[in-house]
Design a protein around this motif. Structure first.
Motif, PDB file in Angstrom:
ATOM      1  N   VAL A  33      10.810 130.813 -66.449  1.00  0.00           N
ATOM      2  CA  VAL A  33      11.120 131.691 -65.321  1.00  0.00           C
ATOM      3  C   VAL A  33      10.108 131.484 -64.212  1.00  0.00           C
ATOM      4  CG1 VAL A  33      11.362 134.072 -64.549  1.00  0.00           C
ATOM      5  CG2 VAL A  33      12.151 133.413 -66.830  1.00  0.00           C
ATOM      6  N   LYS A  34      10.622 131.174 -63.001  1.00  0.00           N
ATOM      7  CA  LYS A  34       9.753 131.122 -61.825  1.00  0.00           C
ATOM      8  C   LYS A  34      10.011 132.397 -61.037  1.00  0.00           C
ATOM      9  CE  LYS A  34       9.254 128.753 -57.643  1.00  0.00           C
ATOM     10  NZ  LYS A  34      10.193 128.167 -56.705  1.00  0.00           N
ATOM     11  N   LEU A  82       6.736 137.034 -70.480  1.00  0.00           N
ATOM     12  CA  LEU A  82       7.569 135.945 -69.963  1.00  0.00           C
ATOM     13  C   LEU A  82       7.420 134.691 -70.828  1.00  0.00           C
ATOM     14  CD1 LEU A  82       7.302 136.107 -66.057  1.00  0.00           C
ATOM     15  CD2 LEU A  82       9.293 136.575 -67.484  1.00  0.00           C
ATOM     16  N   ASP A  83       6.184 134.433 -71.289  1.00  0.00           N
ATOM     17  CA  ASP A  83       5.955 133.267 -72.156  1.00  0.00           C
ATOM     18  C   ASP A  83       6.747 133.403 -73.447  1.00  0.00           C
ATOM     19  OD1 ASP A  83       4.355 132.187 -70.278  1.00  0.00           O
ATOM     20  OD2 ASP A  83       2.445 132.678 -71.269  1.00  0.00           O
ATOM     21  N   GLN A  84       6.773 134.627 -73.991  1.00  0.00           N
ATOM     22  CA  GLN A  84       7.527 134.871 -75.216  1.00  0.00           C
ATOM     23  C   GLN A  84       9.009 134.597 -74.985  1.00  0.00           C
ATOM     24  OE1 GLN A  84       6.075 135.549 -78.156  1.00  0.00           O
ATOM     25  NE2 GLN A  84       8.128 135.255 -79.017  1.00  0.00           N
ATOM     26  N   PHE A  85       9.513 135.017 -73.814  1.00  0.00           N
ATOM     27  CA  PHE A  85      10.919 134.780 -73.472  1.00  0.00           C
ATOM     28  C   PHE A  85      11.202 133.276 -73.445  1.00  0.00           C
ATOM     29  CE2 PHE A  85      13.986 133.842 -70.029  1.00  0.00           C
ATOM     30  CZ  PHE A  85      15.130 134.375 -70.604  1.00  0.00           C
ATOM     31  N   THR A  86      10.282 132.506 -72.838  1.00  0.00           N
ATOM     32  CA  THR A  86      10.459 131.059 -72.775  1.00  0.00           C
ATOM     33  C   THR A  86      10.464 130.456 -74.175  1.00  0.00           C
ATOM     34  OG1 THR A  86       9.272 131.102 -70.687  1.00  0.00           O
ATOM     35  CG2 THR A  86       9.556 128.953 -71.715  1.00  0.00           C
ATOM     36  N   VAL A  92       9.874 143.284 -56.928  1.00  0.00           N
ATOM     37  CA  VAL A  92       8.876 143.880 -57.829  1.00  0.00           C
ATOM     38  C   VAL A  92       7.956 142.781 -58.358  1.00  0.00           C
ATOM     39  CG1 VAL A  92      10.296 145.815 -58.566  1.00  0.00           C
ATOM     40  CG2 VAL A  92      10.406 143.684 -59.823  1.00  0.00           C
ATOM     41  N   ASP A  93       6.790 143.221 -58.836  1.00  0.00           N
ATOM     42  CA  ASP A  93       5.845 142.283 -59.421  1.00  0.00           C
ATOM     43  C   ASP A  93       6.433 141.709 -60.704  1.00  0.00           C
ATOM     44  OD1 ASP A  93       3.742 142.358 -57.616  1.00  0.00           O
ATOM     45  OD2 ASP A  93       3.001 144.256 -58.437  1.00  0.00           O
ATOM     46  N   PRO A  94       5.984 140.511 -61.104  1.00  0.00           N
ATOM     47  CA  PRO A  94       6.500 139.925 -62.337  1.00  0.00           C
ATOM     48  C   PRO A  94       6.032 140.702 -63.567  1.00  0.00           C
ATOM     49  CG  PRO A  94       4.721 138.605 -61.447  1.00  0.00           C
ATOM     50  CD  PRO A  94       5.032 139.653 -60.430  1.00  0.00           C
ATOM     51  N   PRO A  95       6.802 140.642 -64.664  1.00  0.00           N
ATOM     52  CA  PRO A  95       6.333 141.221 -65.922  1.00  0.00           C
ATOM     53  C   PRO A  95       5.087 140.461 -66.375  1.00  0.00           C
ATOM     54  CG  PRO A  95       8.645 140.533 -66.060  1.00  0.00           C
ATOM     55  CD  PRO A  95       8.103 139.987 -64.790  1.00  0.00           C
ATOM     56  N   PRO A  96       4.290 141.056 -67.264  1.00  0.00           N
ATOM     57  CA  PRO A  96       3.084 140.368 -67.729  1.00  0.00           C
ATOM     58  C   PRO A  96       3.415 138.976 -68.251  1.00  0.00           C
ATOM     59  CG  PRO A  96       3.197 142.589 -68.604  1.00  0.00           C
ATOM     60  CD  PRO A  96       4.484 142.359 -67.895  1.00  0.00           C
ATOM     61  N   LYS A  97       2.485 138.043 -68.011  1.00  0.00           N
ATOM     62  CA  LYS A  97       2.718 136.639 -68.344  1.00  0.00           C
ATOM     63  C   LYS A  97       3.078 136.465 -69.822  1.00  0.00           C
ATOM     64  CE  LYS A  97       0.642 132.134 -67.496  1.00  0.00           C
ATOM     65  NZ  LYS A  97       0.842 131.685 -68.867  1.00  0.00           N
ATOM     66  N   LYS A 104      19.973 139.581 -69.679  1.00  0.00           N
ATOM     67  CA  LYS A 104      20.184 140.276 -70.949  1.00  0.00           C
ATOM     68  C   LYS A 104      18.839 140.723 -71.532  1.00  0.00           C
ATOM     69  CE  LYS A 104      23.796 138.319 -73.043  1.00  0.00           C
ATOM     70  NZ  LYS A 104      24.424 137.280 -73.883  1.00  0.00           N
ATOM     71  N   TRP A 105      17.862 139.802 -71.503  1.00  0.00           N
ATOM     72  CA  TRP A 105      16.540 140.137 -72.025  1.00  0.00           C
ATOM     73  C   TRP A 105      15.835 141.169 -71.156  1.00  0.00           C
ATOM     74  CZ3 TRP A 105      11.869 139.076 -69.414  1.00  0.00           C
ATOM     75  CH2 TRP A 105      10.712 139.466 -70.135  1.00  0.00           C
ATOM     76  N   PHE A 106      15.897 140.961 -69.823  1.00  0.00           N
ATOM     77  CA  PHE A 106      15.153 141.787 -68.883  1.00  0.00           C
ATOM     78  C   PHE A 106      15.633 143.243 -68.911  1.00  0.00           C
ATOM     79  CE2 PHE A 106      14.191 142.948 -64.290  1.00  0.00           C
ATOM     80  CZ  PHE A 106      12.823 142.929 -64.438  1.00  0.00           C
ATOM     81  N   THR A 107      16.909 143.449 -69.259  1.00  0.00           N
ATOM     82  CA  THR A 107      17.443 144.812 -69.269  1.00  0.00           C
ATOM     83  C   THR A 107      17.611 145.358 -70.693  1.00  0.00           C
ATOM     84  OG1 THR A 107      19.700 143.967 -69.191  1.00  0.00           O
ATOM     85  CG2 THR A 107      18.686 144.492 -67.087  1.00  0.00           C
TER      86      THR A 107
END
Lengths: 442, 277, 236
Positions: free
Chosen positions: A70-71, A59-63, A51-56, A336-339
């Motif tokens: 995340v790559k 992902l930045d917030q997760f980092t 699948v396509d990546p979640p919006p940048k 955990k975050w992604f789900t």
């Protein structure tokens, strides 16, 4: 012999060696992450999904929150399965988190290619909120966590139905079949689409139809439940092949695959209904003007059953951590975050377009569906959300480890029955023989 | 002589029809939207020609276009490198096999040829293990090395046939004049074998161009992924974007065609040179 | 042995032999014909050579989409053309009913893809034949057909051999074309497809290697036969 001629001979020798190298088995190597396996901050993990990546921004917030970068790689589904198998067999690092298909759960548990998720997450607590989690567990191992909730659902072209004078949608299979005949009389030459090509989509269609006829394909021990003529599985096969022989389905459909039928028949207004369609297709295919000529006409209906609405089969994709992952613990934090409820609701559109994950079907968490439903932000969302509550996996206790071989027997023999090289009875017998042989562990 | 001409023109017309009808169909599909393709009866011409698929692949500011651009560069680099190394090594090897007598020559030659019999699937996992052990996964070197090992046997065989059929007299004369083996190879054999070398290069390049399974497994991101892998990734889980993928297919055949045009002088004079001028 | 008890594998062996037979014969005949048509210089010859190799450069996954849309029974190009020309009055289903027709149409796609290679291999050999040989033959009164059978064919035997062996390898390993056009159906499935299923779906690498070995042995045996029958060394 001078040194130059020797050089030439060496040239020939190198050729032979390099070529022979192709035939040699390399020495085994172990890709171990060393002492970094437990690191969860300041690391970059590789996530490979179809699948396509979640919006940048998300992902930045997760980092920012976790210190994990995340790559993301998007690999098409078939290629991804090949990559996973190759890497696991070669015991080579390939990703920190990747796809776990529901149909492979038994195999993966047996081969121990993935870290058991119960080591990282409180799986038993999750089960209440994630109805499909059980089907990702086999042999006491949860090999992956479902991150969406795609399932099979019936779609109809309401305009074609209306043109044939049908305004109340069918709720039983008998009504459904009768309505299709009316639509046909109204001018749609082949109103029903069934993908009879010998590939996975045909098996799925049969499982869904079997469920609608009120039964299942295999019991918990893997024994076939479709051999008697009065069994739902047998009736489902007869109904499908009958629809082709009666002319409700185009004769050319013996070589039409699931996606091909959806794109070239349903989206072009050549077919009026798909009994076993993918949840999400209305929004991502039929209502998209560049790929469809029937925008605004196709809708989901509760799947017709024997005497009332039938169940829907889930075929969710999960995400898991390969044994060769470099940073399993960081990968678990990501999963955990992604789900999570918040992330899933966002992917499906609860927080506006900036957080949407393109072509995301439906959240796997009931709590996320609730959030979404309250905001009313899905194409056909109300129908889908109701259906999700009644949906169930093809294999509630995880697919058996021999699933691929079984499925191949299903689709090649049902295809042969459709092509007319064997009868429904012969096809069912062959499928049952294969299942019995596999279940007895030959 | 008249009849041979008729025969040739019928032949050429057939080559063009046979080759170009499916290619035309690819181009035709690429200029439509998915909603327009696979209509009945078929659209022999695009009803409203659009370049949107090409724009989406090449110029758009999206991950897809970025992947396409990177993978085009990768495939060109990998194929050119593999071709150069393969042609170089196979020229040396073919000359040794064709002209020199040494113990084990025949056995070695047939052993090289026999490696072609192994199906790609058999060698995939061992090669992946070796590459991962050498740290060459996701590198140009790794991919080029695998291509070279795969195509060397065929290249050697083509050139062996070619060099064997060359008259020995010129080489012998040069050797008598005191030229070394390598000098003879470079100044006498290579010029004579040019059609064979050029066709070997084209064949190797196109073999490398079509590779999918090995680069799929051996590349893990856009730093090495070739176009073929990027095109497969255009497919969705449940949908196949026909017109977009056709446009990608047109790009995939256009690039070798452009390279051929740029190198036209060398390729045509090389490939079609020979005594029939 | 388990391999030979399996219906799917037995029928795939039969199909594969048909693929080899049809594919090697067609690609060789076309390769020779194309090469001979391009043997002598004419205006535009280099352009024709450049066009000739295009099918080879088309990636397999795109080739699949295109040929599906040509053969397809619901919306295919072939049906559309035949209907417009009033050769058929309604759309026909070409693939999946009849094994021979299915294998033949599927193999046409592979032949389309591999004929450029055969042509290049044979063409390179043709360029090596000295023109004087033809001149002396025509003085001896040989017509075009005579000089083709008595001169051209014998002199490009090495090139034809390589082309045929390459065709043997390609057709014995046929995978993409039947898989895309006809799924896993018994009417067209090949041994390599079964190898893929066993290896990458059942994840049974042992049985996968056994099947691969079958293909390897078949490749060696058939190539050896081709080599013995066709190959003769040539020196000018």
């Amino acid at each position: 012999m001078n040194s130059r001629t020797r050089a030439l001979r060496i040239g020939a020798g190198v050729t032979a060696l390099v070529a022979a190298g192709a035939a040699l088995t390399g020495c085994s190597s172990t890709a171990s992450g060393g002492g970094d396996a437990d690191k969860t901050t300041g690391v970059t993990i590789s996530v490979v999904l179809a699948v396509d990546p979640p919006p940048k921004a998300t992902l930045d917030q997760f980092t920012k929150d976790t210190g994990i970068t995340v790559k993301w790689s998007n690999v098409d589904w078939d290629s991804l399965q090949t990559k996973i198998a190759a890497a696991a067999t070669a015991k080579t690092y390939f990703a920190d988190a990747t796809d776990v298909d529901w149909s492979r759960v038994g195999q993966l548990a047996k081969l121990k290619w993935f870290h058991p998720m119960q080591d990282y997450l409180n799986v038993s607590k999750l089960k209440g909120d994630m109805p499909q989690l059980a089907s990702f567990t086999d042999d006491g191992q949860t090999v992956g966590i479902p991150f969406d909730a795609s399932y099979m659902v019936t779609t109809v072209n309401k305009k074609m139905f209306a043109d044939a004078g049908i305004t109340t949608m069918p709720t039983t299979i008998d009504e459904y079949t009768a309505d299709l005949k009316k639509v046909q009389a109204g001018g749609v030459q082949y109103p029903l689409n069934i993908p009879f090509a010998a590939s996975e989509g045909l098996s799925t269609y049969w499982y869904e139809t079997t469920g609608a006829f009120g039964g299942k394909v295999l019991d918990g021990a893997g024994k076939p439940q479709f051999t008697s003529k009065s069994s739902p599985g047998y009736k489902a096969a007869e109904w499908m092949i009958g629809a082709l022989k009666d002319g409700l389905v185009a004769p050319a459909n013996i070589n039409v695959s699931d996606s091909q039928g959806m794109q070239t028949l349903m989206a072009k207004g050549a077919a009026a209904s798909i009994f076993s369609d993918y949840s999400g297709n209305v929004g991502s295919l039929y209502n998209v003007p560049s790929s469809s000529t029937v925008t605004g006409q196709v809708e989901y209906i509760p799947t017709p059953g024997v005497d009332g609405v039938g169940p829907n089969l889930t075929n969710a994709d999960g995400i898991g951590i390969p044994m060769t992952a470099k940073y399993p613990k960081a990968a678990a934090t990501f999963i955990k975050w992604f789900t999570s409820t918040d992330a899933q609701a966002g992917f499906a559109g609860a927080d506006g377009p900036s957080k949407v994950l393109p072509s995301y079907a439906l959240p796997s968490r009931l709590s996320a569906v609730d959030v979404l439903n309250k905001k009313g932000s899905l194409d056909g969302g109300d129908v889908l959300a109701t259906l999700l509550k009644d949906s169930k996996p093809v294999f509630p206790d995880g697919a058996p480890s021999w699933y691929p071989e079984f499925s191949r027997a299903v689709y090649t023999n049902l295809h042969a029955a459709a092509a007319g090289t064997m009868t429904v009875d012969q096809a069912i017998k062959k499928i049952a023989d294969t299942a019995n042989q596999l279940a007895s562990g030959s | 002589m008249r009849r041979t001409h008729w025969g040739r023109w019928i032949g050429v017309a057939f080559i063009l029809l046979w080759t170009l009808i499916p290619i035309y169909w690819t181009i035709n599909t690429s200029l439509q939207t998915d909603a327009q393709v696979t209509s009945r009866p078929a659209n022999y011409l695009p009803p409203t020609p659009t370049l949107q698929n090409y724009a989406a692949l090449l110029t758009a500011d999206t991950d897809t276009a970025q992947a396409m651009r990177a993978s085009i560069m990768n495939i060109v680099i990998e194929c050119l490198a593999a071709t150069i190394v393969t042609v170089l090594l196979s020229t040396l090897a073919a000359y040794a096999f064709a002209r020199m007598r040494f113990r084990g020559r025949q056995v070695l030659f047939y052993a090289v040829l026999a490696t072609m019999a192994f199906p790609a699937y058999t060698t995939l996992i061992p090669i992946y293990k070796i590459m991962s052990w050498l740290g060459l996964v996701n590198t140009y070197t790794g991919i080029v090395l695998v291509y070279v090992s795969g195509f060397l046997p065929l290249a050697t065989w083509i050139l062996y046939n070619y060099m064997s059929s060359l008259p020995r007299s010129i080489e012998e004369a040069a050797t008598v004049d005191g030229a070394s083996r390598l000098k003879v190879l470079w100044h006498v054999v290579v010029p004579l074998a040019r059609p064979g070398i050029v066709s070997t290069a084209i064949i190797t390049f196109l073999f490398a161009w079509g590779q999918f399974l090995f680069p799929l497994v051996l590349s893990s991101d856009l730093s090495t992924e070739p176009l073929t892998v990027a095109i497969a990734a255009l497919q969705g889980r449940h949908t196949v974007p026909f017109s977009l993928m056709s446009a990608a297919g047109v790009l995939a055949i256009a690039i070798p065609a452009v390279i051929a045009l740029l190198l036209n002088r060398y390729i045509v004079s090389g490939l079609l040179a020979g005594s029939v001028k | 042995m388990r391999l030979f008890g399996d219906d799917a594998i037995t029928s795939s062996i039969g199909n594969t032999l048909l693929y080899v037979l049809i594919g090697v014969a067609l690609s060789t005949v076309l390769g020779i014909a194309f090469a001979v048509a391009l043997q002598r210089p004419f205006r535009g010859r280099s352009a024709v050579v450049a066009i000739l190799v295009l099918p080879w450069a088309l990636p397999g996954v795109v080739e699949g989409i295109i040929w599906v849309s040509i053969w397809d029974g619901n919306t295919g190009l072939l049906n559309s053309v035949l209907t417009s020309a009033h050769l058929i009055d309604h759309y026909q289903v070409f693939l999946g009913h009849n094994q021979l027709l299915t294998v033949f149409l599927t193999e046409i796609v592979q032949v389309w893809q591999i004929t450029p290679l055969s042509t290049l291999l044979i063409l390179a050999g043709l360029q090596n034949i000295p023109a004087e040989i033809y001149e002396s033959a025509s003085i001896d009164g040989a017509g075009p057909w005579g000089s083709f059978t008595r001169l051209t064919l014998p002199l490009v035997r090495p090139g034809i051999t390589v082309a045929m062996v390459q065709a043997v390898i390609a057709t014995l390993n046929v995978f993409d074309q039947p898989y895309v056009l006809n799924g896993a159906a018994a009417t067209g499935s090949s041994v390599t497809m079964q190898t893929y299923f066993v290896t990458f779906q059942n994840l049974d690498f042992g049985e996968g290697y056994a099947l691969s070995l079958l293909i390897t042995i078949a490749t060696l045996v058939i190539s050896f036969i081709v080599l013995k029958l066709v190959y003769r060394p040539v020196e000018f």
